[in-house]
Design an enzyme around this catalytic site. Structure first.
Site, mmCIF file in Angstrom:
data_model
loop_
_atom_site.group_PDB
_atom_site.id
_atom_site.type_symbol
_atom_site.label_atom_id
_atom_site.label_comp_id
_atom_site.label_asym_id
_atom_site.label_seq_id
_atom_site.Cartn_x
_atom_site.Cartn_y
_atom_site.Cartn_z
ATOM 1 N N HIS A 32 30.759 47.165 33.178
ATOM 2 C CA HIS A 32 31.017 46.494 34.172
ATOM 3 C C HIS A 32 30.877 47.113 35.710
ATOM 4 C CE1 HIS A 32 33.155 43.524 36.972
ATOM 5 N NE2 HIS A 32 34.016 44.344 37.324
ATOM 6 N N HIS A 52 35.748 50.591 42.279
ATOM 7 C CA HIS A 52 36.502 49.606 42.588
ATOM 8 C C HIS A 52 37.813 49.356 41.749
ATOM 9 C CE1 HIS A 52 34.339 47.167 39.386
ATOM 10 N NE2 HIS A 52 35.424 46.309 39.562
ATOM 11 N N ASP A 53 37.833 49.753 40.362
ATOM 12 C CA ASP A 53 39.080 49.586 39.679
ATOM 13 C C ASP A 53 39.675 51.064 39.143
ATOM 14 O OD1 ASP A 53 39.071 46.784 39.314
ATOM 15 O OD2 ASP A 53 37.886 46.626 37.879
ATOM 16 N N GLU A 56 43.569 51.414 40.602
ATOM 17 C CA GLU A 56 43.891 50.142 39.947
ATOM 18 C C GLU A 56 44.219 50.130 38.427
ATOM 19 O OE1 GLU A 56 43.466 45.189 39.633
ATOM 20 O OE2 GLU A 56 43.106 46.128 41.403
ATOM 21 N N ASP A 57 43.505 50.762 37.742
ATOM 22 C CA ASP A 57 43.525 50.757 36.311
ATOM 23 C C ASP A 57 43.684 52.075 35.664
ATOM 24 O OD1 ASP A 57 43.132 48.025 36.398
ATOM 25 O OD2 ASP A 57 40.916 48.448 35.790
#
Length: 142
Positions: A32, A52-53, A56-57
């Site tokens: 992704h 980008h993640d 957050e992850d």
């Protein structure tokens, strides 16, 4: 993809951060951010697409990214893209629209996440998510 020292650093960090993760259909998650990065046209958006993640992850923090030498411009875009679950979704999208880098990456993210062919099963939840993402795309493009 654009290959600079910074994008290669982000590429390695992205891979290391997500190598054990899978997406909703069981595919390796790293595909992704790699897909998003392939669509970017400059160093900053490529780095942000790759990372980008990550905050957050994973356990990586913005402070960790700063220590690794990522610029304020990149960190600021990443902060906007890191959704605080206590913040209403469209307020989150409104904040993203204030930053060109975050907007470009989020549009690519939303389009990829709206591609129902990526899913093994398209259920009601997937259709609702797609509708929400389409509304966000229209807002960010407007």
């Amino acid at each position: 993809m654009i290959y600079t020292n910074l994008t290669k650093q982000a590429l390695k960090l992205c891979f290391e951060s997500h190598k054990e993760h899978v997406d909703k259909s069981g595919m390796p998650y790293v595909f992704h951010p790699f897909h998003l990065a392939e669509q970017m046209t400059d160093e900053a958006t490529t780095v942000v697409a790759l990372l980008h993640d990550v905050v957050e992850d994973t356990d990586i923090t913005f402070e960790d990214l700063e220590k690794q030498g990522f610029s304020d411009e990149i960190i600021n875009a990443l902060k906007l893209l890191t959704h605080d679950k206590n913040s209403p979704y469209m307020e989150y999208i409104e904040e993203i629209k204030k930053n060109k880098i975050a907007t470009k990456v989020k549009l690519a993210d939303l389009r990829h996440n709206s591609d129902l062919s990526r899913l093994s099963v398209v259920d009601e939840k997937a259709l609702e998510r797609k509708a929400k993402y389409e509304k966000a795309i229209k807002f960010l493009e407007g």
